[in-house]
Design a protein around this motif. Sequence first.
Motif, mmCIF file in Angstrom:
data_model
loop_
_atom_site.group_PDB
_atom_site.id
_atom_site.type_symbol
_atom_site.label_atom_id
_atom_site.label_comp_id
_atom_site.label_asym_id
_atom_site.label_seq_id
_atom_site.Cartn_x
_atom_site.Cartn_y
_atom_site.Cartn_z
ATOM 1 N N VAL A 105 -4.828 1.133 -5.128
ATOM 2 C CA VAL A 105 -5.178 2.444 -4.588
ATOM 3 C C VAL A 105 -5.745 3.293 -5.727
ATOM 4 N N THR B 88 -8.296 0.762 0.313
ATOM 5 C CA THR B 88 -7.277 -0.013 -0.391
ATOM 6 C C THR B 88 -7.749 -1.459 -0.515
ATOM 7 N N GLU C 206 0.829 -1.209 0.000
ATOM 8 C CA GLU C 206 0.000 0.000 0.000
ATOM 9 C C GLU C 206 0.861 1.257 0.000
ATOM 10 N N ARG D 8 0.633 4.084 -2.901
ATOM 11 C CA ARG D 8 0.268 5.472 -2.594
ATOM 12 C C ARG D 8 1.367 6.441 -3.038
#
Length: 480
Positions: A163, A142, A48, A52
Amino acid sequence: MSRLFGSVRARATLGATLVVAVALVAAGAAVLLSLRSNLLGEAGTQAERSAREVATELAVGTPYADLSLDVDDRPVQVVDEDGTLVAASEDLERITGTGVETVKPRPAASPDGTGDAGDTDDADDDDDAGEPLEAGEIGERTTVSDGSATIDGDTEDYRFAAVPVKTEDRGRLTVYAGAPLSAEHGAVNTALTVMLIGFPVLLAVVGWVTWLVTRRALRPVEGIRREMAAITASEDLARRVPVPGTHDEVARLASTTNETLAALETSVERQRRFVADASHELRSPIASLRTQLEVAAAHPELLDLDGAVEDTVRLQHLAADLLLLARLDAGERPADARVDLAALAREEAGGRSGVSVREDAGAAGGVTVAGSRGQLGRVLANLLDNAQRHARSAVEVSVRRDGDLAVVGVADDGEGVPAADRERIFERFVRLDAARSRDDGGAGLGLAIARDVAVRHGGTLTVHDAPAGGALFELRLPAA
């Protein structure tokens, strides 16, 4: 094999090993699941974070060609709203788990790679297909999935994080970034290998220690068993089993066993003495009766009929006493009838010279007990016989209530019983020096029978000094 597992030590060892095995398997499974969950969570967090970072670059308008897609050699995909791959890691050769299996981007972009703004109004109309986002905003939600990827010829398992991001000129995009699961697989495999090797070793140690501990704990039991076998073989009840100094259950077992052996020895010795004394007591009247019969057979005119009858009656009484004692020793329970002690005392005292009966006038409803009328009558008869043999002139029988007890007292005005002999006179075949004569003193069973009957009825029989100076025998029984 059945003999081995029939021992307490083998069963204890097997039981302890099985319990530890179950506990180890449960603990190992919990550790593996927890370890895998933690490592998967950490991989998801890393994926994640990578996704991002790329989404942040897209949100500020970074062109596809300038995106940081090859950091740490992790697979990254950028997919537009139509599911078309618009950017990907340079060395990505194959990927699964993201829903987009293409690895070469085909973006609808201008030659400079900045992307085609296209019709942004259409992109706004599709916001309801996912999390509503404003231009330049990165989605909070997510999506995590597992898959695999091949980068520069190396294939690994990855955890992917998706994402969403909304750009001003390229519409809604989704960034897929993966974090390798090699650390998770390696850690789980290592832990599993350690468990597969360590658990059997630990179980072997537990079984070995349990075997030694139980052998040490049960060694005194084996000593007790061997000694008991030796006592059984030798019939020597004077022997005792060894008592360990551990002050535990085994020590208490040994002490209880020795107490049982002592009680058994006392009982057997009492039976032997009883048989010997009974044989001795029976020999005298039988021999006397035989002599008289032999003389009468040779010389009928010399037959002492009165003596023969007296010996026969004496022999009959002795046989009856022995039979009653045998029944008492066998644990015969008395009958559960209600007996009026005052009436029984008057009945037994009737016809005896010098015997008076005094009743408690304040005892409402009489003085009654539960038991065998015949046996209780035998107790009073024996006490009266004993009192009359030792009294100078008078015997008094008293019947009264004392709380929850019924009390019968038989007192005489004779010599009394010395304090040292007040328990010994209740033993079988015991006659004091003043009553040695078998003709006058009997066989020495009357008081023994009286006390045994009293005990069987839940009461007591004791002797004290009488007010007139003789002996006072008190029979105490639970009142009905």
